[in-house]
Design a protein around this motif. Structure first.
Motif, PDB file in Angstrom:
ATOM      1  N   LEU A 253      14.780 -10.553  -3.762  1.00 50.29           N
ATOM      2  CA  LEU A 253      13.813 -11.167  -4.964  1.00 50.29           C
ATOM      3  C   LEU A 253      13.127 -10.428  -5.647  1.00 50.29           C
ATOM      4  O   LEU A 253      13.109 -10.476  -6.885  1.00 50.29           O
ATOM      5  CB  LEU A 253      12.905 -12.074  -4.070  1.00 50.29           C
ATOM      6  CG  LEU A 253      11.849 -12.808  -5.027  1.00 50.29           C
ATOM      7  CD1 LEU A 253      12.847 -13.670  -6.011  1.00 50.29           C
ATOM      8  CD2 LEU A 253      10.850 -13.644  -4.128  1.00 50.29           C
ATOM      9  N   GLN A 254      12.326  -9.166  -5.162  1.00 48.14           N
ATOM     10  CA  GLN A 254      11.641  -8.076  -5.676  1.00 48.14           C
ATOM     11  C   GLN A 254      12.783  -7.311  -6.738  1.00 48.14           C
ATOM     12  O   GLN A 254      12.307  -7.152  -8.053  1.00 48.14           O
ATOM     13  CB  GLN A 254      11.179  -6.916  -4.930  1.00 48.14           C
ATOM     14  CG  GLN A 254      10.449  -5.923  -5.713  1.00 48.14           C
ATOM     15  CD  GLN A 254       9.985  -4.934  -4.665  1.00 48.14           C
ATOM     16  OE1 GLN A 254      10.843  -4.532  -3.883  1.00 48.14           O
ATOM     17  NE2 GLN A 254       8.614  -4.380  -4.700  1.00 48.14           N
ATOM     18  N   LYS A 255      13.958  -7.162  -6.345  1.00 52.11           N
ATOM     19  CA  LYS A 255      15.048  -6.565  -7.423  1.00 52.11           C
ATOM     20  C   LYS A 255      15.258  -7.538  -8.445  1.00 52.11           C
ATOM     21  O   LYS A 255      15.340  -7.195  -9.495  1.00 52.11           O
ATOM     22  CB  LYS A 255      16.324  -6.210  -6.535  1.00 52.11           C
ATOM     23  CG  LYS A 255      16.373  -5.097  -5.544  1.00 52.11           C
ATOM     24  CD  LYS A 255      17.635  -4.832  -5.180  1.00 52.11           C
ATOM     25  CE  LYS A 255      17.255  -3.610  -4.160  1.00 52.11           C
ATOM     26  NZ  LYS A 255      18.542  -3.060  -3.280  1.00 52.11           N
ATOM     27  N   GLN A 256      15.595  -9.090  -8.270  1.00 51.50           N
ATOM     28  CA  GLN A 256      15.920  -9.954  -9.278  1.00 51.50           C
ATOM     29  C   GLN A 256      14.524 -10.051 -10.402  1.00 51.50           C
ATOM     30  O   GLN A 256      14.870 -10.051 -11.370  1.00 51.50           O
ATOM     31  CB  GLN A 256      16.023 -11.224  -8.567  1.00 51.50           C
ATOM     32  CG  GLN A 256      17.312 -11.213  -7.772  1.00 51.50           C
ATOM     33  CD  GLN A 256      17.382 -12.608  -7.112  1.00 51.50           C
ATOM     34  OE1 GLN A 256      17.352 -13.525  -7.898  1.00 51.50           O
ATOM     35  NE2 GLN A 256      17.769 -12.635  -5.793  1.00 51.50           N
ATOM     36  N   ASP A 357      13.038  -0.461  -7.706  1.00 56.51           N
ATOM     37  CA  ASP A 357      12.522   0.063  -6.225  1.00 56.51           C
ATOM     38  C   ASP A 357      11.823   1.594  -6.395  1.00 56.51           C
ATOM     39  O   ASP A 357      11.302   2.156  -5.316  1.00 56.51           O
ATOM     40  CB  ASP A 357      13.533  -0.065  -5.224  1.00 56.51           C
ATOM     41  CG  ASP A 357      13.906  -1.522  -5.028  1.00 56.51           C
ATOM     42  OD1 ASP A 357      12.965  -2.564  -5.161  1.00 56.51           O
ATOM     43  OD2 ASP A 357      14.897  -1.918  -4.678  1.00 56.51           O
ATOM     44  N   TRP A 358      12.149   1.937  -7.436  1.00 60.48           N
ATOM     45  CA  TRP A 358      11.814   3.538  -7.589  1.00 60.48           C
ATOM     46  C   TRP A 358      10.756   3.780  -9.165  1.00 60.48           C
ATOM     47  O   TRP A 358      10.908   2.993  -9.999  1.00 60.48           O
ATOM     48  CB  TRP A 358      13.022   4.443  -7.900  1.00 60.48           C
ATOM     49  CG  TRP A 358      13.778   4.341  -6.668  1.00 60.48           C
ATOM     50  CD1 TRP A 358      14.724   3.473  -6.298  1.00 60.48           C
ATOM     51  CD2 TRP A 358      13.839   5.564  -5.710  1.00 60.48           C
ATOM     52  NE1 TRP A 358      15.189   3.796  -5.009  1.00 60.48           N
ATOM     53  CE2 TRP A 358      14.767   4.919  -4.574  1.00 60.48           C
ATOM     54  CE3 TRP A 358      13.237   6.638  -5.452  1.00 60.48           C
ATOM     55  CZ2 TRP A 358      15.103   5.870  -3.451  1.00 60.48           C
ATOM     56  CZ3 TRP A 358      13.560   7.432  -4.373  1.00 60.48           C
ATOM     57  CH2 TRP A 358      14.245   6.974  -3.350  1.00 60.48           C
ATOM     58  N   LEU A 359      10.015   4.512  -8.840  1.00 61.82           N
ATOM     59  CA  LEU A 359       9.295   5.193  -9.900  1.00 61.82           C
ATOM     60  C   LEU A 359       9.241   6.693 -10.145  1.00 61.82           C
ATOM     61  O   LEU A 359       9.700   7.465  -9.309  1.00 61.82           O
ATOM     62  CB  LEU A 359       7.686   4.794  -9.734  1.00 61.82           C
ATOM     63  CG  LEU A 359       7.346   3.351  -9.431  1.00 61.82           C
ATOM     64  CD1 LEU A 359       5.932   3.134  -8.768  1.00 61.82           C
ATOM     65  CD2 LEU A 359       7.620   2.468 -10.764  1.00 61.82           C
ATOM     66  N   GLY A 368       9.272  13.757  -9.881  1.00 59.94           N
ATOM     67  CA  GLY A 368      10.467  13.577  -9.302  1.00 59.94           C
ATOM     68  C   GLY A 368      10.550  11.958  -9.079  1.00 59.94           C
ATOM     69  O   GLY A 368       9.266  11.249  -9.059  1.00 59.94           O
ATOM     70  N   LYS A 369      11.522  11.355  -8.750  1.00 62.32           N
ATOM     71  CA  LYS A 369      11.648   9.852  -8.244  1.00 62.32           C
ATOM     72  C   LYS A 369      10.845   9.811  -6.783  1.00 62.32           C
ATOM     73  O   LYS A 369      11.120  10.570  -5.943  1.00 62.32           O
ATOM     74  CB  LYS A 369      13.143   9.376  -8.202  1.00 62.32           C
ATOM     75  CG  LYS A 369      13.771   9.514  -9.700  1.00 62.32           C
ATOM     76  CD  LYS A 369      15.262   8.945  -9.318  1.00 62.32           C
ATOM     77  CE  LYS A 369      15.962   9.708  -8.354  1.00 62.32           C
ATOM     78  NZ  LYS A 369      17.245   9.145  -8.015  1.00 62.32           N
ATOM     79  N   VAL A 370      10.107   8.489  -6.734  1.00 60.11           N
ATOM     80  CA  VAL A 370       9.424   8.322  -5.461  1.00 60.11           C
ATOM     81  C   VAL A 370       9.631   6.691  -5.385  1.00 60.11           C
ATOM     82  O   VAL A 370       9.789   5.927  -6.185  1.00 60.11           O
ATOM     83  CB  VAL A 370       7.972   8.469  -5.556  1.00 60.11           C
ATOM     84  CG1 VAL A 370       7.784   9.933  -5.687  1.00 60.11           C
ATOM     85  CG2 VAL A 370       7.378   7.741  -6.831  1.00 60.11           C
ATOM     86  N   PRO A 371       9.991   6.269  -4.004  1.00 52.46           N
ATOM     87  CA  PRO A 371      10.166   4.924  -3.823  1.00 52.46           C
ATOM     88  C   PRO A 371       8.926   4.048  -3.650  1.00 52.46           C
ATOM     89  O   PRO A 371       7.687   4.344  -3.150  1.00 52.46           O
ATOM     90  CB  PRO A 371      10.705   4.644  -2.259  1.00 52.46           C
ATOM     91  CG  PRO A 371      10.111   6.118  -1.553  1.00 52.46           C
ATOM     92  CD  PRO A 371       9.964   7.216  -2.699  1.00 52.46           C
TER      93      PRO A 371
END
Length: 379
Positions: A253-256, A357-359, A368-371
């Motif tokens: 749901l979060q991805k949607q 899901d990443w920032l 860098g990318k972080v979850p």
């Protein structure tokens, strides 16, 4: 008729004798046969098992069904040996309201579309909850109830019988003692002493037999512990499966919502959830692949059709940066990710086209990318 009257009189006499013996023991006016230390230890262990089983059972019932009225209803149906009517889970009822709201407010509007997506997720959560409650009730609650309503009742019955046998034994000892004292004063014939000794032998035999029966039942508490241990493992397994399913549904749901939010509000900050527990590191083989989020490659940072972004060339947006506290240590998988240490503060922001899901995280001159699931976003 005469036989019944005689039996009633005999039972009343025995009851009176036991009551007198018990009362005199309480006031220290009569001797009491003590059980051995091992037997007393078995009794204490059995009582402790029963008391804690009751508490664990009651609190598990509260966990599975917080509504006290619903618990009373289920108890009554169970006692009447009738099937409990199926009850809609709270998540499923919420899903129904959201779906109806979307239908009335406009299923093609951004709000309506989001309501439908959330409703579908809540419906899946409700179904997972009902499965968990059903499994936990069968594998955990039922064995605990069976012990309390079966084995424990048998143990209690035999313990009461042992108590009666002990009272009879001590009453016989007291009668023999009095008979011997009277014989010494030449006020009784020898046959009265012989009768008291015979009664004592019978009482001692019955007490010893009942003590052995009770001892065997009390020693069976060890098997009860083994059974409850197995049930406890099954309860934890069902709870793990339930929470893994919830995590998977909410992650989907979060991805949607993340992708739709980016389309509706371009340039806004995404990924604002604040987890209270670390991501699942291990689940059952059937759920591991579905529950663990997969880290994106460097190419995931770039919009479709464009070359992968080079992090050293990425500049933070003029607005939309936030501070975040790291919840758990995170080891970078490759050079595009930023390693994290628990409790440190970093600056984070999102870029158009990023996986929600990443920032992008910055700490000093490192980037860098972080979850998102490893962060607590601060206002």
């Amino acid at each position: 008729m005469d036989f019944n009257m005689k039996k009633l009189a005999s039972d009343a006499g025995i009851f009176f004798t036991r009551a007198v013996q018990f009362t005199e023991e309480k006031f220290g006016q009569a001797e009491k046969t003590e059980l051995d230390a091992h037997f007393e230890s078995l009794l204490a262990r059995a009582d402790s098992t029963k008391n804690w089983t009751e508490k664990i059972l009651r609190q598990t019932e509260v966990l599975l069904q917080p509504n006290p009225s619903a618990r009373v209803e289920e108890f009554l149906y169970e006692k009447l040996d009738r099937k409990v009517p199926s009850r809609v889970a709270n998540g499923e009822l919420l899903a129904q309201y959201m779906a109806e709201a979307a239908s009335e407010l406009g299923p093609t509007t951004p709000y309506g579309k989001t309501l439908i997506k959330v409703a579908e997720a809540e419906k899946r959560l409700g179904a997972a909850e009902r499965d968990f409650i059903h499994t936990a009730s069968i594998n955990f609650l039922t064995p605990l109830r069976n012990f309390l309503e079966g084995d424990w009742k048998t143990i209690s019955k035999e313990r009461r019988l042992l108590q009666n046998r002990r009272l009879d034994l001590d009453a016989s000892k007291a009668r023999l003692k009095k008979a011997k004292a009277a014989e010494a004063k030449a006020t009784l014939w020898n046959d009265e002493v012989d009768k008291a000794e015979q009664e004592l032998r019978v009482a001692q035999t019955e007490f010893d037999r009942q003590a052995e029966v009770t001892r065997l039942l009390l020693e069976g508490i060890s098997s009860t512990h083994v059974n409850h241990l197995r049930c406890l493992h099954e309860f934890v397994e069902s709870q793990t499966t339930y929470y893994a399913q919830c995590y998977r549904h909410m992650l989907d749901l979060q991805k949607q919502l993340g992708s739709s939010q980016g389309a509706i509000f371009p340039g806004t900050f995404v990924g604002t959830t604040e987890p209270t527990s670390p991501p699942l590191s291990s689940t059952s083989p059937t759920t591991a692949a579905a529950t663990m989020p997969m880290g994106p490659s460097v190419a995931d940072l770039a919009p479709p059709g464009e070359a992968a972004l080079h992090l050293e060339e990425v500049a933070p947006p003029a607005s939309g940066t936030r501070k975040a506290r790291v919840l758990y240590d995170y080891e970078a998988a490759d050079s595009s990710e930023l390693a994290l240490l628990a409790d440190e503060l970093i600056t984070v922001y999102s870029l158009p086209g990023m996986d929600p899901d990443w920032l992008i995280g910055e700490r000093g001159n490192k980037k860098g990318k972080v979850p998102v699931t490893y962060l607590e976003l601060l206002s």
